[in-house]
Structures are given as structure tokens and as C-alpha cells.
Design an enzyme around this catalytic site. Structure first.
Site, short mmCIF file in Angstrom:
data_model
loop_
_atom_site.label_atom_id
_atom_site.label_comp_id
_atom_site.label_asym_id
_atom_site.label_seq_id
_atom_site.Cartn_x
_atom_site.Cartn_y
_atom_site.Cartn_z
N MET A 260 0.85 -1.19 0.00
CA MET A 260 0.00 0.00 0.00
C MET A 260 0.89 1.25 0.00
O MET A 260 0.70 2.17 -0.77
CB MET A 260 -0.88 0.02 1.26
CG MET A 260 -1.76 -1.20 1.42
SD MET A 260 -2.84 -1.11 2.86
CE MET A 260 -1.93 -2.02 4.05
N GLU B 191 3.67 4.14 -0.30
CA GLU B 191 4.54 4.64 -1.37
C GLU B 191 5.52 5.64 -0.78
O GLU B 191 5.29 6.16 0.32
CB GLU B 191 3.68 5.32 -2.44
CG GLU B 191 2.69 4.35 -3.05
CD GLU B 191 1.84 4.95 -4.16
OE1 GLU B 191 1.90 6.18 -4.38
OE2 GLU B 191 1.12 4.17 -4.81
N PRO B 192 6.58 5.96 -1.53
CA PRO B 192 7.55 6.92 -0.97
C PRO B 192 6.86 8.24 -0.57
O PRO B 192 7.23 8.83 0.44
CB PRO B 192 8.53 7.15 -2.13
CG PRO B 192 8.45 5.91 -2.96
CD PRO B 192 7.04 5.40 -2.82
N SER C 104 0.19 7.22 5.55
CA SER C 104 -1.07 7.36 6.30
C SER C 104 -2.22 7.77 5.38
O SER C 104 -3.34 7.30 5.52
CB SER C 104 -0.92 8.42 7.39
OG SER C 104 0.16 8.12 8.23
N ILE D 50 7.93 -2.47 2.15
CA ILE D 50 7.06 -3.64 2.01
C ILE D 50 7.63 -4.88 2.70
O ILE D 50 8.70 -5.38 2.33
CB ILE D 50 6.75 -3.90 0.51
CG1 ILE D 50 6.18 -2.64 -0.14
CG2 ILE D 50 5.79 -5.10 0.36
CD1 ILE D 50 5.00 -1.98 0.59
N GLU E 287 -5.51 -6.96 10.69
CA GLU E 287 -4.09 -6.58 10.64
C GLU E 287 -3.67 -5.90 11.95
O GLU E 287 -2.65 -6.22 12.55
CB GLU E 287 -3.85 -5.64 9.44
CG GLU E 287 -2.45 -5.05 9.43
CD GLU E 287 -2.06 -4.41 8.09
OE1 GLU E 287 -2.85 -4.45 7.14
OE2 GLU E 287 -0.94 -3.87 8.02
N GLY F 50 20.45 -2.19 33.47
CA GLY F 50 21.69 -1.41 33.54
C GLY F 50 22.42 -1.46 32.21
O GLY F 50 21.79 -1.60 31.15
N GLY F 51 23.75 -1.39 32.26
CA GLY F 51 24.56 -1.38 31.02
C GLY F 51 24.37 -2.62 30.18
O GLY F 51 24.45 -2.56 28.94
N GLY G 72 -0.79 1.34 10.22
CA GLY G 72 -1.50 2.58 10.59
C GLY G 72 -0.85 3.11 11.84
O GLY G 72 -0.77 2.40 12.86
C1 LIG Z 1 9.19 -2.08 9.17
C2 LIG Z 1 8.01 -1.60 8.39
C3 LIG Z 1 7.21 -2.49 7.70
C4 LIG Z 1 6.13 -2.04 6.93
N1 LIG Z 1 5.42 -2.94 6.20
C5 LIG Z 1 4.50 -2.47 5.30
C6 LIG Z 1 3.86 -3.37 4.38
O1 LIG Z 1 4.09 -4.59 4.40
N2 LIG Z 1 3.00 -2.84 3.46
C7 LIG Z 1 2.72 -1.50 3.42
O2 LIG Z 1 1.95 -1.10 2.55
N3 LIG Z 1 3.30 -0.64 4.28
C8 LIG Z 1 4.19 -1.09 5.20
N4 LIG Z 1 4.80 -0.21 6.07
C9 LIG Z 1 4.49 1.20 5.99
C10 LIG Z 1 3.71 1.74 7.18
O3 LIG Z 1 2.40 1.23 7.20
C11 LIG Z 1 3.78 3.27 7.08
O4 LIG Z 1 5.11 3.65 7.38
C12 LIG Z 1 2.80 3.95 8.02
O5 LIG Z 1 1.47 3.73 7.60
C13 LIG Z 1 3.05 5.47 8.10
O6 LIG Z 1 3.16 6.05 6.83
P1 LIG Z 1 4.41 7.00 6.51
O7 LIG Z 1 5.63 6.27 6.85
O8 LIG Z 1 4.26 7.49 5.12
O9 LIG Z 1 4.28 8.21 7.52
P2 LIG Z 1 3.42 9.55 7.31
O10 LIG Z 1 2.05 9.21 6.85
O11 LIG Z 1 4.23 10.48 6.50
O12 LIG Z 1 3.33 10.08 8.80
C14 LIG Z 1 4.39 10.80 9.44
C15 LIG Z 1 3.89 11.25 10.80
O13 LIG Z 1 2.76 12.12 10.64
C16 LIG Z 1 1.68 11.62 11.39
N5 LIG Z 1 0.41 11.84 10.72
C17 LIG Z 1 0.08 11.59 9.42
N6 LIG Z 1 -1.20 11.87 9.19
C18 LIG Z 1 -1.71 12.33 10.36
C19 LIG Z 1 -2.99 12.80 10.78
N7 LIG Z 1 -4.05 12.83 9.96
N8 LIG Z 1 -3.16 13.21 12.05
C20 LIG Z 1 -2.12 13.17 12.92
N9 LIG Z 1 -0.88 12.73 12.59
C21 LIG Z 1 -0.68 12.32 11.33
C22 LIG Z 1 1.93 10.11 11.51
O14 LIG Z 1 1.22 9.55 12.58
C23 LIG Z 1 3.43 10.09 11.68
O15 LIG Z 1 3.75 10.31 13.00
C24 LIG Z 1 5.84 -0.66 6.88
C25 LIG Z 1 6.63 0.24 7.61
C26 LIG Z 1 7.70 -0.20 8.34
C27 LIG Z 1 8.55 0.81 9.06
#
Ligand SMILES: Cc1cc2nc3c(=O)[nH]c(=O)nc-3n(C[C@H](O)[C@H](O)[C@H](O)COP(=O)(O)OP(=O)(O)OC[C@H]3O[C@@H](n4cnc5c(N)ncnc54)[C@H](O)[C@@H]3O)c2cc1C
Length: 381
Positions: A125, A127-128, A132, A157, A244, A341-342, A366
Site C-alpha cells: 500500500m 509509497e515513498p 497514512s 514492504i 491486521e 543497567g549497562g 497505521g
Molecule cells: C518495518 C516496516 C514495515 C512495513 N510494512 C508495510 C507493508 O508490508 N505494506 C505496506 O503497505 N506498508 C508497510 N509499512 C508502511 C507503514 O504502514 C507506514 O510507514 C505507516 O502507515 C506510516 O506512513 P508514513 O511512513 O508514510 O508516515 P506519514 O504518513 O508520512 O506520517 C508521518 C507522521 O505524521 C503523522 N500523521 C500523518 N497523518 C496524520 C494525521 N491525519 N493526524 C495526525 N498525525 C498524522 C503520523 O502519525 C506520523 O507520526 C511498513 C513500515 C515499516 C517501518
């Protein structure tokens, strides 16, 4: 442990799974962490024993049992180490999309090999540019009559490198209003032309879990790989995110329980100022506070799992559990490291790995901030 939804059969199953993991996982886990990969042979061994997607119907290679067995598997895998999350993601997060929304042909084509561990799955789901804000994804899928032509990039992913089947969220209608109505789910398969893997990402924790970038450049995906109906992808994801997030809550709860146990053992064995550090009031209060938080978490979680198994809509409560239990586990990780501790900062002590691994639980599936937005919205705000 006294989960109301688990019967004698589940506990017998747990015993045999523990025996299997004692032989096939615990002795190798550190090596897998160093290799930054879990070998495919572990997946197929899990499959052979019926430890992948046991809730699938027998005709698709499962055991046709209730989801309580999946809870047991997620718990025991977490006990070995959080780096095994990809197996739970396969069985309890990706496969349910095929069983709920796939066609009979798709089920027969993929499910038996998913249950055997021959096929490893992933869900893409994020993308760079967006995580969220899922409705804002940019990956497109244009229909050319026989195929969808997919263009875009995914990141973070889980199982990204090893996966054979990837459920990809893409925009089949980039102009849809509201935006989420343009999202569809396509199953991209290893070998589809135009599909490649990007970097295997270097993470703070979950070292043996492979996490990667995926790239789609005019990637040809057969029309028969559309899951469900066009334009309903977002709805499907909202529907499946309940399980999930529940899986993440279960993992966090077990991680907290494991960390407390490690710490109780440690404080009893370490001495300072001529007595065991377990005799200091601060140590006892910290341990008591953590034990109480864990008990409260367990009670809420058990009730929730029961309601989920009964098929109830528990979206709000699941969001509460995902947020509270992951924050609880992160706090416990910190307190437990302090009590070591350490030595707690040394890799040879398990608490160090647990401390690293738990951090992501409040981010993925999420973020916890998004969990609070869901709770607030469902409270009518
Ligand atoms: C180890 C790992 C495994 C993962 N595996 C998967 C996978 O298998 N498939 C997949 O699709 N994704 C995967 N993810 C992605 C993960 O679901 C996302 O990183 C996550 O949903 C947050 O998106 P983002 O990194 O773009 O952060 P952003 O959306 O950019 O959020 C950055 C910050 O802003 C806050 N924020 C954003 N919107 C709001 C809002 N409306 N109100 C308040 N605060 C907000 C967030 O809470 C966060 O603190 C993985 C991530 C990691 C680190």
C-alpha cells in the site's frame, strides 16, 4: 495464560508448535538476524506442519480451524522474535483478501501453495510519497483490454524481497472523486514483466524480516489478477485492517510479556550494594507497574479477540488496542532496559533486540496517531 476463546485443542496445538520452534527457529534466529533474512526453507517447514494459514478451508490446503489457532501461531512466533512478523502478515493479513474477495479460480490457483509455504505473499500500500494518507497513492493501473499496465513505486514492504505474490493497491481511476473510489487491488506475481525489486531496506530493528522497495514500470498484470471489483480496493482494505491491527496488538502484548519475564529473571540474578537489585523498592514498583499494565492489556485484548472471532465489528476497539498495547510495550521496553543497567544496552542480552524491534509497532499497520483519528471519528467527532 487463560484466553477464554482457547480450548484444549488450541493448547495441544501450541505445545506441538513450541516443540517445532524449539528445533527449527530458536537455534537459528540470531543467524537469521545477521543474514537479514529468514530462509525459505523455514516457510515450507511451517507449511508442512500446518502452521501457515490454518483457518483456510481444507480444499485450499488449510485445516479449516477457527482463528484461535492463528492467535496461537502469532503469539509463539513473537516469543521467538519480532522479526518473524512476515509469517503472520502472510497468513492473517494478505491471504484473507484472497479468501474474502478472490474468485474461485484465484483461490485454487494460489491458496494451496500459500498454505504450503511455496508462495510467500506481501501487501503493498505504502509509497515513498504517502503512507497514512492511503487515498492519495499515485501508483496507476491502466486497463488495456487484457492486462492492467501498472506504473509506480511502493516502499517499506514486508516480505518485499522474498514475496512471490504481492497484493498491490493502485489507482485504476486517478480522477475519481472522492479519491479513494479510484483504488483497486491487483495481485502482482513474481515474473510479471515490468516488476522489479528496489533496495532491501536497512532497518533499526526486525533485522531478519526483509523489507523492500518495489518498482512497477509498465508492469503487465493479467486482468484475472484483479481482486474483487475495480474501485473497491479502499473499502476492502478498511475491512481487512481490523485483523491486521489486531495481529499487531497481539504481537505487542506478547513482546511486553516476554520483556517483563526477561527482566524479572535478570533483577533476581544481579546484585548491587550487597543485595539483589530485585530487593530495591524502585525495582519492585517498576515491576509491579509493568505487571499491572500487562494484565490490563491482556484482559482487553482477550475480550477483543473473542469478539473478532465471533465476527463482530470491533474497529474502534481494535484501534484502541493497537495504540494502547504498542505504547505500553514501548514503555515497558524502556523500563526493562533501564533495569538491566549497562547490560541492557548490549546486543548479547535479548532486551536490547526487543527494545529495537518494538519501536515500529506504533508506526506500521497505521500509525498510533491514525488510530486516535479513527477512535475520535467513531465517537462522532
Ligand atoms: C518495518 C516496516 C514495515 C512495513 N510494512 C508495510 C507493508 O508490508 N505494506 C505496506 O503497505 N506498508 C508497510 N509499512 C508502511 C507503514 O504502514 C507506514 O510507514 C505507516 O502507515 C506510516 O506512513 P508514513 O511512513 O508514510 O508516515 P506519514 O504518513 O508520512 O506520517 C508521518 C507522521 O505524521 C503523522 N500523521 C500523518 N497523518 C496524520 C494525521 N491525519 N493526524 C495526525 N498525525 C498524522 C503520523 O502519525 C506520523 O507520526 C511498513 C513500515 C515499516 C517501518
Amino acid at each position: 495464560m487463560n484466553h477464554p476463546y482457547l480450548m484444549e485443542d488450541h493448547e495441544i496445538f501450541r505445545k506441538s508448535l513450541r516443540k517445532f520452534l524449539d528445533k527449527e527457529a530458536y537455534p537459528f534466529y540470531e543467524q537469521w538476524e545477521e543474514n537479514r533474512l529468514i530462509p525459505r526453507s523455514f516457510w515450507t517447514k511451517m507449511g508442512e506442519q500446518g502452521f501457515l494459514c490454518p483457518d483456510l478451508e481444507e480444499k485450499y490446503g488449510g485445516s479449516g480451524v477457527d482463528w484461535g489457532f492463528s492467535v496461537v501461531i502469532n503469539e509463539e512466533l513473537e516469543r521467538v522474535g519480532s522479526g518473524l512478523v512476515g509469517l503472520g502478515l502472510h497468513s492473517d493479513i494478505v491471504i484473507p483478501y484472497i479468501t474474502a474477495f478472490g474468485t474461485e479460480e484465484q483461490k485454487q490457483r494460489w491458496l494451496p501453495r500459500c498454505a504450503s509455504g511455496e508462495l510467500i505473499t506481501a501487501i503493498a500500500m505504502t509509497e515513498p510519497g504517502t503512507g497514512s494518507d492511503l487515498a492519495n497513492i499515485k501508483t496507476t493501473a491502466k486497463f488495456d483490454g487484457n492486462h492492467y499496465i501498472v506504473n509506480g513505486q511502493k516502499t517499506f514492504i514486508t516480505n518485499g524481497i522474498q514475496s512471490d505474490l504481492i497484493l498491490v493497491a493502485c489507482k485504476t481511476d486517478p480522477n475519481a472523486k472522492p479519491k479513494h473510489k479510484g483504488i483497486s487491488l491487483l495481485m502482482v506475481e513474481r515474473g510479471n514483466p515490468g516488476f522489479s525489486r528496489g533496495r532491501k531496506l536497512n532497518k533499526v530493528g526486525l533485522h531478519c524480516q526483509d523489507t523492500a522497495e518495489l518498482i512497477f514500470e509498465d508492469c503487465k498484470v493479467p486482468k484475472d489478477n484483479l481482486i474483487g471489483e475495480e474501485g473497491k480496493g479502499f473499502l476492502y482494505m478498511m475491512n481487512k485492517l481490523q485483523q491486521e491491527r489486531l495481529v499487531v496488538a497481539i504481537q505487542a502484548q506478547i513482546a511486553a510479556e516476554v520483556m517483563l519475564k526477561l527482566t524479572i529473571d535478570y533483577v533476581k540474578s544481579r546484585e548491587a550494594f550487597g543485595k539483589s537489585i530485585s530487593q530495591f523498592q524502585n525495582t519492585q514498583f517498576k515491576i509491579a507497574e509493568m505487571a499491572a499494565d500487562i494484565e490490563m492489556g491482556r484482559a482487553f485484548l482477550d475480550q477483543l479477540i473473542g469478539e473478532h472471532i465471533e465476527g463482530k465489528n470491533v474497529v474502534t476497539k481494535v484501534s484502541m488496542a493497537k495504540w494502547k498495547l504498542t505504547e505500553n510495550a514501548k514503555k515497558i521496553a524502556s523500563e526493562c532496559m533501564q533495569l538491566h543497567g549497562g547490560y541492557g544496552y548490549m546486543e548479547e542480552y535479548e532486551i536490547a533486540r526487543r527494545f529495537r524491534d518494538i519501536q515500529v509497532s506504533s508506526i506500521y499497520a497505521g500509525t498510533n496517531e491514525i488510530m486516535k483519528t479513527i477512535i475520535a471519528k467513531n465517537l462522532g467527532l
